[in-house]
Write a protein that holds these residues in place. Sequence first.
Motif, mmCIF file in Angstrom:
data_model
loop_
_atom_site.group_PDB
_atom_site.id
_atom_site.type_symbol
_atom_site.label_atom_id
_atom_site.label_comp_id
_atom_site.label_asym_id
_atom_site.label_seq_id
_atom_site.Cartn_x
_atom_site.Cartn_y
_atom_site.Cartn_z
ATOM 1 N N GLY A 1 0.822 -1.215 0.000
ATOM 2 C CA GLY A 1 0.000 0.000 0.000
ATOM 3 C C GLY A 1 0.850 1.258 0.000
ATOM 4 N N ASN A 2 2.032 1.189 0.548
ATOM 5 C CA ASN A 2 2.926 2.353 0.534
ATOM 6 C C ASN A 2 3.728 2.429 -0.766
ATOM 7 N N ILE A 3 4.057 1.260 -1.329
ATOM 8 C CA ILE A 3 4.826 1.265 -2.589
ATOM 9 C C ILE A 3 4.065 2.045 -3.653
ATOM 10 N N GLU A 4 2.726 1.876 -3.629
ATOM 11 C CA GLU A 4 1.881 2.493 -4.656
ATOM 12 C C GLU A 4 2.226 3.976 -4.872
ATOM 13 N N TRP A 5 2.395 4.704 -3.755
ATOM 14 C CA TRP A 5 2.683 6.142 -3.903
ATOM 15 C C TRP A 5 4.150 6.489 -3.616
ATOM 16 N N ALA A 6 4.760 5.745 -2.685
ATOM 17 C CA ALA A 6 6.114 6.144 -2.243
ATOM 18 C C ALA A 6 7.167 5.852 -3.307
ATOM 19 N N PRO B 1 -9.825 17.074 4.678
ATOM 20 C CA PRO B 1 -9.435 17.985 5.764
ATOM 21 C C PRO B 1 -8.605 17.225 6.791
ATOM 22 N N ARG B 2 -7.595 17.874 7.345
ATOM 23 C CA ARG B 2 -6.735 17.216 8.334
ATOM 24 C C ARG B 2 -7.434 17.272 9.697
ATOM 25 N N GLU B 3 -7.311 16.202 10.457
ATOM 26 C CA GLU B 3 -8.046 16.103 11.722
ATOM 27 C C GLU B 3 -7.133 15.712 12.854
ATOM 28 N N ARG B 4 -7.433 16.249 14.047
ATOM 29 C CA ARG B 4 -6.741 15.836 15.266
ATOM 30 C C ARG B 4 -7.745 15.832 16.414
ATOM 31 N N LYS B 5 -7.473 15.012 17.451
ATOM 32 C CA LYS B 5 -8.311 15.038 18.657
ATOM 33 C C LYS B 5 -8.201 16.407 19.316
ATOM 34 N N GLN C 1 -8.264 11.471 -2.748
ATOM 35 C CA GLN C 1 -9.230 11.829 -1.699
ATOM 36 C C GLN C 1 -8.531 11.996 -0.359
ATOM 37 N N ARG C 2 -7.621 11.060 -0.063
ATOM 38 C CA ARG C 2 -6.904 11.128 1.216
ATOM 39 C C ARG C 2 -6.055 12.395 1.278
ATOM 40 N N GLU C 3 -5.406 12.703 0.180
ATOM 41 C CA GLU C 3 -4.521 13.867 0.125
ATOM 42 C C GLU C 3 -5.295 15.175 0.343
ATOM 43 N N VAL D 1 6.995 15.713 3.764
ATOM 44 C CA VAL D 1 7.534 14.457 4.297
ATOM 45 C C VAL D 1 6.378 13.567 4.710
ATOM 46 N N HIS D 2 6.462 12.296 4.381
ATOM 47 C CA HIS D 2 5.422 11.333 4.786
ATOM 48 C C HIS D 2 6.117 10.136 5.424
ATOM 49 N N GLN D 3 5.740 9.880 6.672
ATOM 50 C CA GLN D 3 6.357 8.751 7.377
ATOM 51 C C GLN D 3 5.538 7.477 7.158
ATOM 52 N N MET D 4 6.205 6.348 7.321
ATOM 53 C CA MET D 4 5.536 5.070 7.065
ATOM 54 C C MET D 4 5.864 4.027 8.137
ATOM 55 N N ALA D 5 4.791 3.570 8.812
ATOM 56 C CA ALA D 5 4.956 2.388 9.666
ATOM 57 C C ALA D 5 4.985 1.137 8.794
ATOM 58 N N GLY D 6 4.405 1.257 7.616
ATOM 59 C CA GLY D 6 4.293 0.109 6.707
ATOM 60 C C GLY D 6 5.600 -0.213 6.006
ATOM 61 N N ILE D 7 6.488 -0.836 6.753
ATOM 62 C CA ILE D 7 7.776 -1.297 6.211
ATOM 63 C C ILE D 7 7.940 -2.762 6.611
HETATM 64 C C1 FMN Z 1 5.126 6.869 12.541
HETATM 65 C C2 FMN Z 1 4.137 7.094 11.424
HETATM 66 C C3 FMN Z 1 3.807 6.050 10.597
HETATM 67 C C4 FMN Z 1 2.947 6.242 9.505
HETATM 68 N N1 FMN Z 1 2.731 5.202 8.645
HETATM 69 C C5 FMN Z 1 2.082 5.436 7.490
HETATM 70 C C6 FMN Z 1 2.051 4.432 6.482
HETATM 71 O O1 FMN Z 1 2.627 3.338 6.594
HETATM 72 N N2 FMN Z 1 1.374 4.730 5.341
HETATM 73 C C7 FMN Z 1 0.764 5.927 5.136
HETATM 74 O O2 FMN Z 1 0.210 6.135 4.062
HETATM 75 N N3 FMN Z 1 0.781 6.893 6.085
HETATM 76 C C8 FMN Z 1 1.431 6.689 7.240
HETATM 77 N N4 FMN Z 1 1.537 7.681 8.192
HETATM 78 C C9 FMN Z 1 0.834 8.955 7.980
HETATM 79 C C10 FMN Z 1 -0.315 9.106 8.951
HETATM 80 O O3 FMN Z 1 -1.323 8.200 8.622
HETATM 81 C C11 FMN Z 1 -0.781 10.577 8.917
HETATM 82 O O4 FMN Z 1 0.241 11.378 9.432
HETATM 83 C C12 FMN Z 1 -2.038 10.770 9.714
HETATM 84 O O5 FMN Z 1 -3.089 10.069 9.112
HETATM 85 C C13 FMN Z 1 -2.410 12.237 9.832
HETATM 86 O O6 FMN Z 1 -2.503 12.802 8.568
HETATM 87 P P1 FMN Z 1 -1.838 14.230 8.278
HETATM 88 O O7 FMN Z 1 -0.406 14.098 8.779
HETATM 89 O O8 FMN Z 1 -1.914 14.401 6.788
HETATM 90 O O9 FMN Z 1 -2.605 15.246 9.015
HETATM 91 C C14 FMN Z 1 2.373 7.512 9.289
HETATM 92 C C15 FMN Z 1 2.689 8.560 10.153
HETATM 93 C C16 FMN Z 1 3.569 8.372 11.195
HETATM 94 C C17 FMN Z 1 3.936 9.541 12.082
#
Ligand code: FMN
Length: 174
Positions: A49-54, A150-154, A145-147, A101-107
């Motif tokens: 799922g991450n390869i698709e865009w990353a 609207p960005r959300e936080r608690k 759509q995800r991009e 920058v976009h981080q990924m737990a999906g590794i």
């Molecule tokens: C440690 C960490 C791991 C994440 N893992 C993924 C991931 O594997 N794939 C992905 O698409 N987004 C990933 N994200 C992005 C989060 O889903 C995203 O930051 C969150 O949904 C809030 O969205 P926003 O930062 O655009 O407001 C990760 C973010 C962090 C901080």
Amino acid sequence: MVEPDTLRSLLEAARWAPSSYNEQPWSFIVATKQDPAEHARLVSCLVEGNIEWAQHSPVLMVSVARLSFEENGKPNRHAFHDVGQAVANLIVQATALGLVVHQMAGIHPEKIRELYNLPEGYEPVAGIALGYPGDPESLPERLRQRELAPRERKPLTEFVYTGRWDRTSPLVSG
Ligand SMILES: Cc1cc2nc3c(=O)[nH]c(=O)nc-3n(C[C@H](O)[C@H](O)[C@H](O)COP(=O)(O)O)c2cc1C
């Protein structure tokens, strides 16, 4: 493409993060599109799922934590925290320079361990994709759509306490 000087400035920002006992438990594996074989190697460490865009990102990284203190070999309970803090510094610097920058737990941590010969006691933490903002219109529908969502936080009231767990702090209860 992201200029090497720019990339070095991001890593320099990470380098100056504070850490428990100044242990600096972070390392970064870096691959850029200028070296297609290395870029492909890092892409292969991401979940599908991450390869698709990353895969389109010009720069990919994996952050790695050293889990014990160099001085005495004791477990470093704050290793992941400090690696995250170094990455947060990197992100602030990247944002200031107009990068996203976009981080990924999906590794795949085990694959990373194998492909890059990680020594024992080191743990892959997260993938990092970075580059200059692209055009959301070029994304497949689901990702667009995800991009654009609207960005959300608690709200602060859900996680700031005073006195005891679950008692919302008057500081934020309005
Ligand atoms: C440690 C960490 C791991 C994440 N893992 C993924 C991931 O594997 N794939 C992905 O698409 N987004 C990933 N994200 C992005 C989060 O889903 C995203 O930051 C969150 O949904 C809030 O969205 P926003 O930062 O655009 O407001 C990760 C973010 C962090 C901080």
